[in-house]
Design an enzyme around this catalytic site. Structure first.
Site, PDB file in Angstrom:
ATOM      1  N   GLU A 169     -14.630  -2.588 100.232  1.00 12.19           N
ATOM      2  CA  GLU A 169     -15.768  -1.669 100.084  1.00 12.19           C
ATOM      3  C   GLU A 169     -16.099  -0.912 101.357  1.00 12.19           C
ATOM      4  O   GLU A 169     -17.264  -0.812 101.753  1.00 12.19           O
ATOM      5  CB  GLU A 169     -17.000  -2.448  99.577  1.00 12.19           C
ATOM      6  CG  GLU A 169     -16.748  -3.104  98.232  1.00 12.19           C
ATOM      7  CD  GLU A 169     -17.905  -3.994  97.769  1.00 12.19           C
ATOM      8  OE1 GLU A 169     -18.999  -3.920  98.348  1.00 12.19           O
ATOM      9  OE2 GLU A 169     -17.695  -4.753  96.799  1.00 12.19           O
ATOM     10  N   ASN A 215      -9.683  -3.225  98.793  1.00 14.18           N
ATOM     11  CA  ASN A 215     -10.375  -3.508  97.534  1.00 14.18           C
ATOM     12  C   ASN A 215     -11.674  -2.708  97.470  1.00 14.18           C
ATOM     13  O   ASN A 215     -12.437  -2.684  98.436  1.00 14.18           O
ATOM     14  CB  ASN A 215     -10.694  -5.018  97.516  1.00 14.18           C
ATOM     15  CG  ASN A 215     -11.182  -5.528  96.183  1.00 14.18           C
ATOM     16  OD1 ASN A 215     -10.573  -5.239  95.150  1.00 14.18           O
ATOM     17  ND2 ASN A 215     -12.262  -6.299  96.185  1.00 14.18           N
ATOM     18  N   HIS A 256     -16.130  -3.081  88.118  1.00 13.06           N
ATOM     19  CA  HIS A 256     -17.491  -3.425  87.676  1.00 13.06           C
ATOM     20  C   HIS A 256     -18.028  -2.253  86.863  1.00 13.06           C
ATOM     21  O   HIS A 256     -18.401  -1.225  87.430  1.00 13.06           O
ATOM     22  CB  HIS A 256     -18.410  -3.677  88.878  1.00 13.06           C
ATOM     23  CG  HIS A 256     -18.071  -4.898  89.659  1.00 13.06           C
ATOM     24  ND1 HIS A 256     -18.217  -6.166  89.138  1.00 13.06           N
ATOM     25  CD2 HIS A 256     -17.579  -5.060  90.908  1.00 13.06           C
ATOM     26  CE1 HIS A 256     -17.844  -7.059  90.057  1.00 13.06           C
ATOM     27  NE2 HIS A 256     -17.445  -6.405  91.133  1.00 13.06           N
ATOM     28  N   GLU A 287     -12.139  -7.540  89.966  1.00 17.39           N
ATOM     29  CA  GLU A 287     -13.499  -8.085  89.734  1.00 17.39           C
ATOM     30  C   GLU A 287     -14.076  -7.538  88.421  1.00 17.39           C
ATOM     31  O   GLU A 287     -15.227  -7.103  88.376  1.00 17.39           O
ATOM     32  CB  GLU A 287     -14.429  -7.695  90.889  1.00 17.39           C
ATOM     33  CG  GLU A 287     -13.921  -8.069  92.258  1.00 17.39           C
ATOM     34  CD  GLU A 287     -14.907  -7.792  93.398  1.00 17.39           C
ATOM     35  OE1 GLU A 287     -16.081  -7.490  93.126  1.00 17.39           O
ATOM     36  OE2 GLU A 287     -14.481  -7.888  94.551  1.00 17.39           O
ATOM     37  N   ASP A 289     -15.965  -6.829  85.209  1.00 17.59           N
ATOM     38  CA  ASP A 289     -17.013  -7.247  84.279  1.00 17.59           C
ATOM     39  C   ASP A 289     -17.693  -5.995  83.742  1.00 17.59           C
ATOM     40  O   ASP A 289     -17.618  -4.940  84.352  1.00 17.59           O
ATOM     41  CB  ASP A 289     -18.022  -8.251  84.872  1.00 17.59           C
ATOM     42  CG  ASP A 289     -18.704  -7.802  86.150  1.00 17.59           C
ATOM     43  OD1 ASP A 289     -18.601  -6.615  86.506  1.00 17.59           O
ATOM     44  OD2 ASP A 289     -19.358  -8.646  86.789  1.00 17.59           O
TER      45      ASP A 289
HETATM   46  O1  G3I Z   1     -26.156 -19.810  98.797  1.00 15.42           O
HETATM   47  C1  G3I Z   1     -27.496 -19.325  98.726  1.00 15.42           C
HETATM   48  C2  G3I Z   1     -28.427 -20.416  98.345  1.00 15.42           C
HETATM   49  O2  G3I Z   1     -28.417 -21.393  99.370  1.00 15.42           O
HETATM   50  C3  G3I Z   1     -29.829 -19.843  98.149  1.00 15.42           C
HETATM   51  O3  G3I Z   1     -30.680 -20.834  97.680  1.00 15.42           O
HETATM   52  C4  G3I Z   1     -29.782 -18.710  97.108  1.00 15.42           C
HETATM   53  C5  G3I Z   1     -31.145 -18.036  96.943  1.00 15.42           C
HETATM   54  O4  G3I Z   1     -31.019 -16.686  96.639  1.00 15.42           O
HETATM   55  O5  G3I Z   1     -28.881 -17.755  97.551  1.00 15.42           O
HETATM   56  C6  G3I Z   1     -27.563 -18.242  97.666  1.00 15.42           C
HETATM   57  O6  G3I Z   1     -26.729 -17.196  98.094  1.00 15.42           O
HETATM   58  C7  G3I Z   1     -26.436 -16.232  97.139  1.00 15.42           C
HETATM   59  C8  G3I Z   1     -24.915 -16.198  96.967  1.00 15.42           C
HETATM   60  O7  G3I Z   1     -24.548 -15.127  96.110  1.00 15.42           O
HETATM   61  C9  G3I Z   1     -24.353 -17.500  96.385  1.00 15.42           C
HETATM   62  O8  G3I Z   1     -24.870 -17.721  95.121  1.00 15.42           O
HETATM   63  C10 G3I Z   1     -26.925 -14.886  97.630  1.00 15.42           C
HETATM   64  O9  G3I Z   1     -28.337 -14.870  97.663  1.00 15.42           O
HETATM   65  C11 G3I Z   1     -26.411 -13.772  96.754  1.00 15.42           C
HETATM   66  O10 G3I Z   1     -26.737 -12.537  97.373  1.00 15.42           O
HETATM   67  C12 G3I Z   1     -24.914 -13.873  96.621  1.00 15.42           C
HETATM   68  O11 G3I Z   1     -24.482 -12.845  95.746  1.00 15.42           O
HETATM   69  C13 G3I Z   1     -23.089 -12.586  95.750  1.00 15.42           C
HETATM   70  C14 G3I Z   1     -22.852 -11.140  96.145  1.00 15.42           C
HETATM   71  O12 G3I Z   1     -21.467 -10.846  96.083  1.00 15.42           O
HETATM   72  C15 G3I Z   1     -23.397 -10.893  97.547  1.00 15.42           C
HETATM   73  O13 G3I Z   1     -22.861  -9.824  98.196  1.00 15.42           O
HETATM   74  C16 G3I Z   1     -22.568 -12.796  94.332  1.00 15.42           C
HETATM   75  O14 G3I Z   1     -22.653 -14.185  94.007  1.00 15.42           O
HETATM   76  C17 G3I Z   1     -21.108 -12.347  94.252  1.00 15.42           C
HETATM   77  O15 G3I Z   1     -20.705 -12.359  92.910  1.00 15.42           O
HETATM   78  C18 G3I Z   1     -20.978 -10.924  94.778  1.00 15.42           C
HETATM   79  O16 G3I Z   1     -19.627 -10.548  94.734  1.00 15.42           O
HETATM   80  C19 G3I Z   1     -19.302  -9.217  95.121  1.00 15.42           C
HETATM   81  C20 G3I Z   1     -17.913  -9.243  95.713  1.00 15.42           C
HETATM   82  O17 G3I Z   1     -17.830 -10.191  96.740  1.00 15.42           O
HETATM   83  C21 G3I Z   1     -17.505  -7.862  96.212  1.00 15.42           C
HETATM   84  N1  G3I Z   1     -17.652  -6.867  95.204  1.00 15.42           N
HETATM   85  C22 G3I Z   1     -18.933  -6.832  94.505  1.00 15.42           C
HETATM   86  C23 G3I Z   1     -19.275  -8.218  93.965  1.00 15.42           C
HETATM   87  C24 G3I Z   1     -20.545  -8.172  93.171  1.00 15.42           C
HETATM   88  O18 G3I Z   1     -21.637  -7.846  93.998  1.00 15.42           O
END
Ligand code: G3I
Length: 395
Positions: A169, A215, A256, A287, A289
């Site tokens: 990105e 990517n 996405h 990715e 969905d």
């Molecule tokens: O691990 C913490 C946890 O300790 C805390 O309690 C909780 C409270 O919000 O947050 C948890 O972290 C979260 C993490 O996912 C794990 O679940 C973050 O807040 C959350 O922002 C994070 O989101 C991820 C996102 O990337 C962040 O950039 C998504 O799961 C993940 O699916 C998403 O994936 C990205 C790809 O890497 C790149 N392309 C886009 C895609 C979708 O956004």
């Protein structure tokens, strides 16, 4: 009536003949419905993958998650645990545990692993972003830190990762300012555009065999090929990188999508994959969905609102998969989570709320999208769908 009776007699006679030579039930080939996605994808040498939430994977109370991740998919990607903030939350102290668990799960289930992600502006550890903003980490030191991160992580997983998302990105979107596409985010800002070529070179030096990918999202189809066309921007960037000998092996299109948008057809999507593969690059959907707006009607269970969304979601999964099948260098098709029970979408899009983005619902019931993906894998073949062409890492 006469014709019906004659046909009926024929069936009885045939049944009689078959009775004479008993057919073993187990000799019958599995029906399409009985096959797994991974078995059907294997016919095309295509890896079918999913992002994996490692918390769900180890949750003893949620055994279906583990079972489906193992049985339906031939490739896995860490949804979060290979990101920098997870691997090195404290400077110099690596937390390999969760990533290792996923690698072990993949080994047990004979799955490939896509490595996600080496260089991205999100989910960076606070020690790094704060160090840069308070000036305790300078530009030269930042470059060394990035090289060290890439080298350490890639070497750690050497031989266990088939494809790495090296840079993720990096390109802006047309709704950013300025609207002409440009390199955005932390790394471009602090290191300048050269960080992309550097990252690929450092990754190659650390693992000569993994395929190295750029990517990005919203690069499914070309637009007007002007300054605000992100797909065109990424295409010309990849072309430049190839032309200058940078060891980039592929471009991953995230996929996405949302059912509220215009979206594309398979031929438009194929045009882009073919453009990348004409540069000598592998391609992949990394990715996928397809989310929908969760209107009041959807949430109240109104089938008039739910059905068109399920159908549009399925159709978009199919468009991306058909294009991938038709491009022989499209090596993998990965969904970003396979069940609405564990999907990033509802947490991310709340106003208006969105969801229903994956192949299985929250109770692990396969949705229309699942069956459409299955049908595409099953009912395709020569002359337009041929086995994958393997990609040699560029040295
Ligand atoms: O691990 C913490 C946890 O300790 C805390 O309690 C909780 C409270 O919000 O947050 C948890 O972290 C979260 C993490 O996912 C794990 O679940 C973050 O807040 C959350 O922002 C994070 O989101 C991820 C996102 O990337 C962040 O950039 C998504 O799961 C993940 O699916 C998403 O994936 C990205 C790809 O890497 C790149 N392309 C886009 C895609 C979708 O956004």
């Amino acid at each position: 009536m006469k014709r019906f009776l004659t046909a009926g007699a024929g069936v009885l006679m045939l049944a009689g003949t078959l009775n004479a030579v008993p057919v073993q039930a187990e000799e019958r080939p599995p029906t399409v419905a009985e096959q797994s996605l991974r078995a059907l994808a294997a016919r095309h040498d295509l890896a079918i993958g999913t992002a994996v939430d490692t918390d769900a994977l180890r949750d003893a109370a949620d055994p279906q998650y583990r079972a489906l991740a193992a049985s339906q998919f031939s490739s896995v990607t860490a949804e979060n645990v290979m990101k920098w903030e997870s691997l090195e939350p404290t400077r110099g102290t690596y937390n390999w545990g969760p990533a290792d668990e996923l690698i072990e799960f993949a080994r047990k289930n004979r799955q490939q692993v896509r490595g996600h992600v080496l260089v991205w502006q999100n989910q960076l550890p606070a020690w790094l972003t704060q160090g840069v903003s308070d000036g305790t980490i300078g530009k030269e030191q930042l470059r060394d830190i990035l090289r060290n991160h890439i080298t350490t992580v890639v070497k750690r997983f050497k031989g266990k990762i088939s494809q790495w998302d090296v840079v993720n990105e990096a390109a802006s979107d047309p709704w950013d300012t300025p609207s002409s596409i440009h390199l955005k985010g932390f790394w471009a800002q602090h290191l300048g555009p050269g960080y992309i070529a550097d990252a690929f070179r450092w990754a190659r030096a650390a693992d000569p065999d993994a395929l190295l990918f750029y990517n990005d999202y919203n690069i499914e189809a070309f637009g007007d090929r002007g300054p605000s066309d992100k797909t065109w921007y990424v295409y010309t960037m990849a072309r430049r990188l190839r032309a200058s000998g940078v060891p980039i092996d592929g471009v991953g299109s995230q996929g996405h999508l949302g059912t509220q948008y215009g979206n594309y057809d398979a031929l438009q999507v194929l045009e882009v994959l073919d453009a990348f593969s004409d540069l000598g690059l592998a391609t992949a959907f990394t990715e996928v969905d397809v989310r929908s707006q969760m209107t009041d009607g959807v949430r109240a269970g109104d089938s008039n609102e739910i059905n068109p969304r399920l159908q549009a979601s399925a159709s978009n999964y199919s468009v991306l998969l058909q294009a991938c099948l038709a491009n022989r260098r499209c090596l993998s098709y990965t969904v970003w989570g396979f069940t609405d029970r564990h999907s990033w979408v509802p947490g991310w899009f709340s106003d208006p709320p969105e969801g229903m983005a994956t192949l299985y619902d929250e109770s692990y019931r396969p949705k229309r999208a699942y069956n459409v993906v299955k049908a595409d894998l099953a009912f395709s073949g020569p002359p337009y769908v041929l086995p994958r062409v393997s990609q040699k890492p560029r040295r």
